[in-house]
Design a protein around this motif. Structure first.
Motif, short mmCIF file in Angstrom:
data_model
loop_
_atom_site.label_atom_id
_atom_site.label_comp_id
_atom_site.label_asym_id
_atom_site.label_seq_id
_atom_site.Cartn_x
_atom_site.Cartn_y
_atom_site.Cartn_z
N LEU A 125 31.23 -13.05 -45.77
CA LEU A 125 29.85 -12.18 -46.15
C LEU A 125 30.05 -11.04 -45.41
CD1 LEU A 125 27.41 -12.15 -48.03
CD2 LEU A 125 26.23 -12.88 -45.91
N MET A 126 30.05 -9.85 -46.29
CA MET A 126 30.22 -8.58 -45.59
C MET A 126 28.90 -7.62 -46.06
SD MET A 126 34.23 -8.07 -46.47
CE MET A 126 33.84 -8.59 -47.95
N THR A 127 28.62 -6.66 -45.28
CA THR A 127 27.74 -5.38 -45.93
C THR A 127 28.73 -4.36 -46.39
OG1 THR A 127 27.17 -4.71 -43.62
CG2 THR A 127 25.71 -6.27 -44.89
N PHE A 128 28.28 -3.38 -47.36
CA PHE A 128 28.96 -2.18 -47.46
C PHE A 128 28.25 -1.00 -47.57
CE2 PHE A 128 30.65 0.62 -50.87
CZ PHE A 128 32.11 1.11 -49.96
N ASP A 129 28.64 0.07 -46.86
CA ASP A 129 27.99 1.44 -47.39
C ASP A 129 29.26 2.43 -47.60
OD1 ASP A 129 27.18 4.05 -46.48
OD2 ASP A 129 25.22 2.86 -45.56
N PRO A 130 28.97 3.18 -48.75
CA PRO A 130 30.02 4.15 -48.86
C PRO A 130 30.49 5.10 -47.74
CG PRO A 130 28.71 3.64 -50.66
CD PRO A 130 27.85 2.98 -49.60
N LYS A 131 29.50 5.41 -46.97
CA LYS A 131 29.72 6.29 -45.89
C LYS A 131 30.43 5.56 -44.76
CE LYS A 131 26.09 9.41 -47.42
NZ LYS A 131 24.81 10.09 -46.98
N ILE A 132 30.05 4.51 -44.52
CA ILE A 132 30.59 3.58 -43.32
C ILE A 132 31.81 2.77 -43.61
CG2 ILE A 132 30.07 2.24 -41.46
CD1 ILE A 132 27.17 3.17 -41.89
N GLY A 133 31.61 2.20 -44.67
CA GLY A 133 32.67 0.92 -45.24
C GLY A 133 32.04 -0.35 -45.06
N PHE A 134 32.92 -1.22 -44.92
CA PHE A 134 32.76 -2.66 -44.77
C PHE A 134 32.54 -3.11 -43.47
CE2 PHE A 134 35.08 -2.05 -48.72
CZ PHE A 134 34.40 -2.80 -49.57
N ASP A 135 31.37 -4.01 -43.28
CA ASP A 135 30.96 -4.82 -41.97
C ASP A 135 30.84 -6.09 -42.25
OD1 ASP A 135 30.19 -4.62 -39.11
OD2 ASP A 135 28.15 -4.58 -39.59
N LEU A 136 31.63 -6.91 -41.46
CA LEU A 136 31.67 -8.39 -41.34
C LEU A 136 30.21 -8.89 -41.04
CD1 LEU A 136 33.08 -11.14 -42.00
CD2 LEU A 136 33.85 -10.95 -39.66
N VAL A 137 29.62 -9.89 -41.82
CA VAL A 137 28.28 -10.51 -41.20
C VAL A 137 28.87 -11.90 -40.68
CG1 VAL A 137 26.18 -11.62 -42.13
CG2 VAL A 137 26.75 -9.35 -43.01
N MET A 138 29.49 -12.53 -41.59
CA MET A 138 29.88 -14.02 -41.24
C MET A 138 30.95 -14.56 -41.97
SD MET A 138 26.96 -16.69 -42.58
CE MET A 138 25.58 -15.58 -42.02
N ASN A 139 31.74 -15.32 -41.41
CA ASN A 139 32.79 -15.95 -42.16
C ASN A 139 32.54 -17.27 -42.42
OD1 ASN A 139 34.99 -13.99 -41.99
ND2 ASN A 139 35.60 -14.61 -40.07
N SER A 140 33.02 -17.82 -43.56
CA SER A 140 33.03 -19.28 -44.23
C SER A 140 33.48 -20.13 -43.01
CB SER A 140 33.33 -19.50 -45.49
OG SER A 140 34.89 -19.17 -45.63
N LYS A 141 32.94 -21.41 -43.16
CA LYS A 141 33.48 -22.49 -42.32
C LYS A 141 33.86 -23.64 -43.27
CE LYS A 141 30.28 -21.28 -38.50
NZ LYS A 141 29.12 -21.73 -37.59
N ASP A 142 34.79 -24.19 -42.46
CA ASP A 142 35.36 -25.76 -43.13
C ASP A 142 36.07 -25.63 -44.49
OD1 ASP A 142 34.44 -27.12 -40.61
OD2 ASP A 142 32.40 -27.21 -41.69
N GLU A 143 36.53 -24.36 -44.60
CA GLU A 143 37.33 -24.06 -46.08
C GLU A 143 36.18 -23.89 -47.11
OE1 GLU A 143 40.56 -23.49 -46.08
OE2 GLU A 143 40.64 -24.00 -43.88
N ASP A 144 35.16 -23.67 -46.70
CA ASP A 144 34.01 -23.12 -47.82
C ASP A 144 34.28 -21.89 -48.43
OD1 ASP A 144 31.76 -23.52 -49.22
OD2 ASP A 144 30.25 -23.21 -47.75
N GLU A 145 34.13 -21.84 -49.67
CA GLU A 145 34.30 -20.30 -50.25
C GLU A 145 33.02 -19.80 -50.82
OE1 GLU A 145 37.41 -20.28 -53.02
OE2 GLU A 145 39.04 -21.28 -51.91
#
Length: 230
Positions: free
Chosen positions: A179-199
């Protein structure tokens, strides 16, 4: 149960994108580049197709994958068209088309990807094949693409982009692994990764302003600030 109309030369009509407009009309996307409008009073479908497509020759490979209501213009629907047999690259297999409810006109636009969100400026945001998202400005016909990579289990990966949601003034992007946030001026910022092969596959904001994420393990409410999911 309301089956969509069949064609004489195809027996699998299918129903894909669904959206209800302010007038109560239910719009349904189908195969052979057909858009259906369901009238609740008559309980019948009206069928629309662009006159610049020979449905009998090419329609079988074209499906209306998603429908998005333009929030600023109630007369306009944005359609994502999937070409199952695109002769070009995978990137060319998703097309953008607008539909005018008054004139019944279909207009193609020079941008690919599956439309997920229309912002307050009228820009269309979508997911692109692989690890891309798109931004399309109908006023200038400019289409921009943005690519991302995330660190997952000690290595850089390019997870599939699945959904986009505007939440508390931020644009959130759900990919198959992050899960990420995105700002066209800044780019992508990671919020969290999934766990246990969850998609992660979908995002939704409910009427109580909770952000939900749908995944292969179910539906969850998330707190992006605390990087917490429950």
């Amino acid at each position: 149960r309301f089956p969509v109309p069949k064609l004489q030369y195809r027996s699998d009509p299918g129903a894909h994108g669904l959206v209800e407009d302010a007038d109560g009309t239910l719009w349904v996307g189908g195969g052979n580049f057909r858009l259906f409008a369901f009238d609740r009073n008559t309980q019948e479908f009206a069928t629309y197709s662009p006159d610049w497509i020979d449905a009998r020759k090419h329609g079988g490979r074209l499906t209306l994958l998603s429908i998005t209501q333009d929030p600023a213009d109630s007369n306009i629907l944005w359609l994502t068209v999937l070409d199952y047999n695109s002769s070009g690259s995978q990137f060319d297999s998703y097309g953008l088309v607008s539909f005018d409810k008054t004139t019944k006109a279909f207009t193609p636009h020079p941008c690919h990807g599956e439309t997920k969100h229309v912002d307050s400026k009228g820009h269309l945001w979508g997911t692109y094949w692989g690890n891309w998202i798109t931004q399309y400005d109908p006023g200038t016909s400019q289409c921009d693409t943005f690519q991302y990579e995330v660190q997952y289990r000690g290595q850089m990966v390019k997870p599939l982009a699945n959904d986009i949601e505007l939440y508390k003034g931020k644009m959130f992007v759900a990919s198959s692994r992050s899960l990420m946030t995105f700002d066209p001026k800044i780019g992508f910022d990671l919020v969290m990764n999934s766990k246990d092969e969850d998609e992660y596959v979908s995002l939704f904001t409910d009427h109580m302003n909770n952000l939900w994420i749908g995944s292969t393990h179910g539906a969850h409410v998330i707190d992006p600030d605390r990087q917490h999911i429950r």
